[in-house]
Scaffold this motif. Structure first.
Motif, PDB file in Angstrom:
ATOM      1  N   ARG A 229       0.842  -1.199   0.000  1.00 25.13           N
ATOM      2  CA  ARG A 229       0.000   0.000   0.000  1.00 25.13           C
ATOM      3  C   ARG A 229       0.880   1.252   0.000  1.00 25.13           C
ATOM      4  O   ARG A 229       0.592   2.221  -0.706  1.00 25.13           O
ATOM      5  N   ALA A 232       2.195   1.779  -3.504  1.00 30.14           N
ATOM      6  CA  ALA A 232       1.182   2.338  -4.409  1.00 30.14           C
ATOM      7  C   ALA A 232       0.997   3.828  -4.156  1.00 30.14           C
ATOM      8  O   ALA A 232       0.863   4.623  -5.096  1.00 30.14           O
ATOM      9  N   SER A 236       1.880   6.781  -6.833  1.00 32.85           N
ATOM     10  CA  SER A 236       0.853   7.758  -7.181  1.00 32.85           C
ATOM     11  C   SER A 236       1.368   9.181  -7.023  1.00 32.85           C
ATOM     12  O   SER A 236       1.140  10.049  -7.880  1.00 32.85           O
ATOM     13  N   ASN A 255       1.722   6.104 -13.414  1.00 30.77           N
ATOM     14  CA  ASN A 255       0.368   5.868 -12.928  1.00 30.77           C
ATOM     15  C   ASN A 255      -0.139   4.487 -13.339  1.00 30.77           C
ATOM     16  O   ASN A 255      -0.757   3.774 -12.552  1.00 30.77           O
ATOM     17  N   LEU A 259      -1.321   1.276 -11.013  1.00 34.17           N
ATOM     18  CA  LEU A 259      -2.614   0.615 -11.175  1.00 34.17           C
ATOM     19  C   LEU A 259      -2.464  -0.886 -11.390  1.00 34.17           C
ATOM     20  O   LEU A 259      -3.378  -1.662 -11.069  1.00 34.17           O
ATOM     21  N   GLN A 263      -2.121  -4.188  -4.860  1.00 37.96           N
ATOM     22  CA  GLN A 263      -2.824  -3.372  -3.884  1.00 37.96           C
ATOM     23  C   GLN A 263      -3.909  -2.533  -4.540  1.00 37.96           C
ATOM     24  O   GLN A 263      -5.016  -2.388  -4.012  1.00 37.96           O
ATOM     25  N   ALA A 264      -3.603  -1.966  -5.729  1.00 40.15           N
ATOM     26  CA  ALA A 264      -4.601  -1.167  -6.435  1.00 40.15           C
ATOM     27  C   ALA A 264      -5.773  -2.032  -6.886  1.00 40.15           C
ATOM     28  O   ALA A 264      -6.927  -1.590  -6.889  1.00 40.15           O
ATOM     29  N   ARG A 265      -5.486  -3.267  -7.273  1.00 40.37           N
ATOM     30  CA  ARG A 265      -6.572  -4.156  -7.710  1.00 40.37           C
ATOM     31  C   ARG A 265      -7.455  -4.578  -6.538  1.00 40.37           C
ATOM     32  O   ARG A 265      -8.641  -4.839  -6.718  1.00 40.37           O
ATOM     33  N   ILE A 270      -7.648   3.092  -3.328  1.00 49.12           N
ATOM     34  CA  ILE A 270      -6.420   3.388  -4.070  1.00 49.12           C
ATOM     35  C   ILE A 270      -6.700   3.393  -5.572  1.00 49.12           C
ATOM     36  O   ILE A 270      -6.208   4.256  -6.310  1.00 49.12           O
ATOM     37  N   ALA A 271      -7.528   2.438  -6.034  1.00 48.35           N
ATOM     38  CA  ALA A 271      -7.859   2.388  -7.461  1.00 48.35           C
ATOM     39  C   ALA A 271      -8.583   3.661  -7.891  1.00 48.35           C
ATOM     40  O   ALA A 271      -8.301   4.214  -8.964  1.00 48.35           O
ATOM     41  N   LEU A 274      -6.030   6.517  -8.169  1.00 49.65           N
ATOM     42  CA  LEU A 274      -5.141   6.347  -9.330  1.00 49.65           C
ATOM     43  C   LEU A 274      -5.874   6.566 -10.635  1.00 49.65           C
ATOM     44  O   LEU A 274      -5.348   7.197 -11.565  1.00 49.65           O
TER      45      LEU A 274
END
Length: 409
Positions: A229, A232, A236, A255, A259, A263-265, A270-271, A274
């Motif tokens: 995290r 990410a 970002s 960026n 993505l 963690q973004a998924r 967070i997604a 981003l």
């Protein structure tokens, strides 16, 4: 005497991360600024406020509490007792010879805010020698989270020095203390978190070079901590910095890499952040269809937010209001000024009352859009409604000055 526990005040202490002693220290510091001499509140006073033994504190403590929690006394659970319980007016400060220049007043506000926050958080309590434990790191992480909350309220310029001084203390602890592998990992994660927050403060203060270095340090520490995290978040921020430096294609690449992280998924918050920033990147790079797809992806991610689980402190700013504000920036970059104005107005309507910095930011953005569309009368009205007196943000101040010059012309 029949007393009733003040559950509202107890909940405010928990949500803001204050212990009884820390709240008393914050009250005393602000009382000193308001009344010219420090207060004498102790943790016992705080316990009496919470227990209901004191239902309406004296003005020496009540005014600081209003400032700390940004609420009227009744909204903090205090119970008035007739005319004598009216909220007092702060005493006037003794004027110096001649009027204070605005720059001097801002410098005073910045210094007092930073000192108050540093005192309230007890930043000098983190050990820099001896044995470091997970309990010490948990305390440091809590302080960093509360520091991030102050950023959202007063802006980064006031707190950049506080953040960097505390960062030096954590690095000194990393070099001077003994600890095991788990503590080392947690310490690196805390340093990464603080580097990212300090980078944001530098960015808000107009120190782009310092912000870039802090974001890179945040990424390095997150990698050492194996904190996905934190990585990410750092990626970002680095993408944002690249875009601000005019390196739009680099910003897009960074960026996209963020993505693609696990963690973004897995984390819709967070997604959403981003995808919103990616939309701005596509818009600045001249690809409106890609920007539109990213805006839709950000909204879809927002719909998946788990509202029952609290976000990490640094992500608390990200809500429907912020996503609307970011989409406005993307629309503005694409030349869709009416859409950008509408989205900015929506952001202002949805912002929480304590988000003073973001309210000023999007207020200036709304005025800029109105000026760009030739609607100077409404822009002047928007500017007149702005309150930046207690805000410390060079970025916002510079943009507001540009709007004032445009209106004067």
């Amino acid at each position: 005497m029949d007393t009733q526990r003040n559950e509202i005040l107890a909940a405010l202490l928990t949500s803001h991360g204050y212990t009884h002693r820390q709240l008393a220290q914050a009250v005393n510091a602000i009382s000193g600024r308001i009344f010219g001499r420090p207060g004498a509140a102790t943790d016992r006073d705080v316990r009496r406020w919470i227990s209901g033994a004191v239902r309406w504190p004296t003005s020496r403590y009540l005014l600081p509490l209003v400032e700390i929690f940004d609420r009227q006394p009744e909204a903090m659970g205090f119970v008035p007792r007739g005319r004598s319980s009216r909220l007092p007016v702060p005493p006037p400060r003794t004027p110096t010879a001649g009027e204070e220049e605005p720059v001097k007043r801002r410098a005073f506000l910045t210094a007092s805010t930073a000192a108050t926050v540093a005192l309230a958080l007890g930043l000098d309590e983190t050990p820099v020698q001896g044995r470091l434990t997970l309990t010490d790191i948990d305390r440091a992480t809590g302080k960093i989270g509360r520091l991030a909350a102050h950023f959202n309220s007063v802006g980064g310029g006031a707190l950049l020095e506080v953040a960097t001084v505390y960062l030096d203390r954590l690095r000194t602890a990393a070099d001077g203390c003994t600890y095991g592998p788990r503590v080392e990992q947690a310490l690196n994660a805390a340093i990464s978190d603080l580097c990212s927050s300090a980078g944001w403060a530098a960015h808000d203060a107009g120190q782009s070079g310092q912000a870039r270095l802090l974001y890179a340090d945040a990424l390095q520490s997150a990698i050492l901590a194996e904190d996905k995290r934190g990585q990410a978040r750092a990626w970002s921020n680095l993408a944002l910095q690249a875009r601000l430096d005019g390196r739009h294609r680099e910003a897009l690449r960074v960026n996209r890499a963020a993505l693609d992280s696990r963690q973004a998924r897995q984390d819709p918050r967070i997604a959403a952040l981003l995808h919103s920033r990616l939309a701005i990147g596509h818009a600045r790079a001249g690809d409106p269809p890609a920007a539109a797809r990213s805006l839709l992806a950000a909204e879809a991610a927002h719909d998946k937010f788990d509202t029952a689980a609290p976000p990490p402190p640094w992500l608390r700013f990200l809500d429907a209001a912020e996503i609307a504000g970011l989409s406005a920036i993307a629309h503005q970059a694409m030349g869709h000024l009416p859409d950008a104005e509408l989205a900015t107005a929506q952001a202002l309507q949805m912002l929480a009352p304590n988000m003073h910095r973001n309210r000023a930011y999007y207020g200036v953005q709304l005025a800029e859009l109105q000026v760009a569309q030739g609607d100077t009368d409404r822009a002047a009205l928007t500017v007149a409604r702005l309150n930046t007196s207690a805000l410390s943000s060079r970025r916002i101040a510079d943009r507001l000055a540009t709007v004032h010059r445009a209106l004067a012309a």
